[in-house]
Design an enzyme around this catalytic site. Structure first.
Site, PDB file in Angstrom:
ATOM      1  N   ASP A  48     -10.043   3.115   2.202  1.00 48.16           N
ATOM      2  CA  ASP A  48     -10.139   2.468   3.526  1.00 48.16           C
ATOM      3  C   ASP A  48     -10.785   3.396   4.561  1.00 48.16           C
ATOM      4  O   ASP A  48     -11.609   2.948   5.373  1.00 48.16           O
ATOM      5  CB  ASP A  48      -8.755   2.055   4.030  1.00 48.16           C
ATOM      6  N   LYS A  80       0.804  -1.227   0.000  1.00 48.60           N
ATOM      7  CA  LYS A  80       0.000   0.000   0.000  1.00 48.60           C
ATOM      8  C   LYS A  80       0.838   1.279   0.000  1.00 48.60           C
ATOM      9  O   LYS A  80       0.397   2.314  -0.479  1.00 48.60           O
ATOM     10  CB  LYS A  80      -0.955   0.007   1.207  1.00 48.60           C
TER      11      LYS A  80
END
Ligand code: NAP
Length: 295
Positions: free
Chosen positions: A101, A65
């Site tokens: 997220d 990420k």
């Protein structure tokens, strides 16, 4: 044709292909979503090849990420604030990095909890990518006070500096504080706790970031959110349930972040009915994965 996928390592148990294939089918859109297990050294080459082959977008998961960020030509505000990319969109000859997220966490919180956040004190356990997404979400929702329980002091300083940037970006009055990992449970009057570590994840089913007596020190009416969804009912959540606390498992966030990624790739909004269908679908898949295989 939407050519989609997920990059990470390992990916054998990822629920994302099931989630996105269901959404593609239910929305009658032509496309595919595949898992690509890629080591960090092959990230740049994989992204270039995927783009050449007509790729539309990718999800990014552990451990890439942060590593994909320098490979992006543009980054969304949320990706910059959270310091991580979980969604890549190929457009105008380059990769745009986004992060869904924080939005996934925000949207998975029950409305009554959201309404109370401006008067609440919430503890986040962990200092990784998921913790930063939760922090951004709680700051954007103007939570009164957020405490961070972190294991590594050097990460604590980084995350506090990032939190200051989030406060400015969201014009939020959130007060921030740090607690040592061992002290995480000695906070009285907490209104909410979020586990953003892998503690309690299969196969470590007996582990919990807070023990029973620590949970007892939470406010009456407190809520406990575990980002872990494998298993759905972690030790932390079963202990909290038995004390009568409100509990939230990690599946809602997984679904909401996935749907938000899909909307960015396709340009369509996913009807709430289809989003709701994902919950039983993924729950069954998790239960099937947890069953010992025959033979
Ligand atoms: P990460 O970047 O690797 O961060 C993990 C954090 O947990 C770090 O702060 C790490 O501490 C801490 N930690 C790890 N093992 C620990 C242990 N045994 N004791 C105490 N602390 C420990 O991972 P992440 O991406 O933030 O993910 C964290 C968890 O959230 C994972 O279980 C992941 O599956 C889950 N998650 C769920 C969703 C969802 O949609 N539900 C989304 C994202 C993540 P150090 O910094 O000291 O190493």
């Amino acid at each position: 044709m939407l050519k989609l996928g997920i990059i990470g390592e390992p990916l054998s148990h990822s629920l994302s292909p099931l989630l996105h294939t269901h959404v593609l089918q239910r929305m009658s859109l032509a496309g595919e979503y595949r898992a690509y297990e890629v080591p960090e050294a092959a990230l740049a080459e994989t992204l270039a090849r995927f783009a050449r082959e007509g790729g539309t977008g990718l999800n990014v998961t552990i451990p890439h990420k942060r590593a994909v960020m320098p490979l992006c030509t543009t980054l969304s505000r949320e990706a910059q604030l959270v310091g991580a990319v979980n969604t890549l969109i190929y457009r105008e000859g380059g990769w745009h990095g986004d992060n869904t997220d924080a939005l996934g966490f925000r949207e998975s919180l029950p409305g009554l909890i959201v309404d109370r956040l401006p008067g609440s004190q919430v503890l986040i356990i962990g200092a990784g990518g998921a913790a930063r997404a939760v922090l951004a979400a709680l700051i954007s929702l103007k939570t009164a006070q957020v405490m961070l329980a972190v294991r590594s002091p050097e990460k604590a300083l980084n995350i506090l500096a990032e939190a200051e940037r989030m406060k400015t970006a969201y014009q939020s009055p959130t007060e921030l504080g740090l607690v040592a990992w061992e002290e995480a449970g000695h906070w009285e009057n907490l209104d909410g706790v979020v586990n953003a570590t892998p503690v309690g994840m299969a196969p470590d089913l007996d582990r919990s970031p807070l023990d029973w007596s620590e949970l007892q020190s939470l406010s009456a009416g407190a809520w406990v959110y575990d980002l872990v969804y494998r298993p759905l009912h972690t030790r932390l959540l079963t202990d909290a349930m038995s004390l009568g606390l409100e509990t939230i498992d990690g599946l809602g966030m997984l679904i909401r972040q996935g749907v938000a990624s899909f909307e960015r790739w396709s340009g369509y909004s996913v009807p709430e009915q289809i989003t709701r269908e994902l919950h039983p679908l993924l729950t069954d898949a998790l239960l099937a994965q947890a069953r010992p295989s025959a033979g």
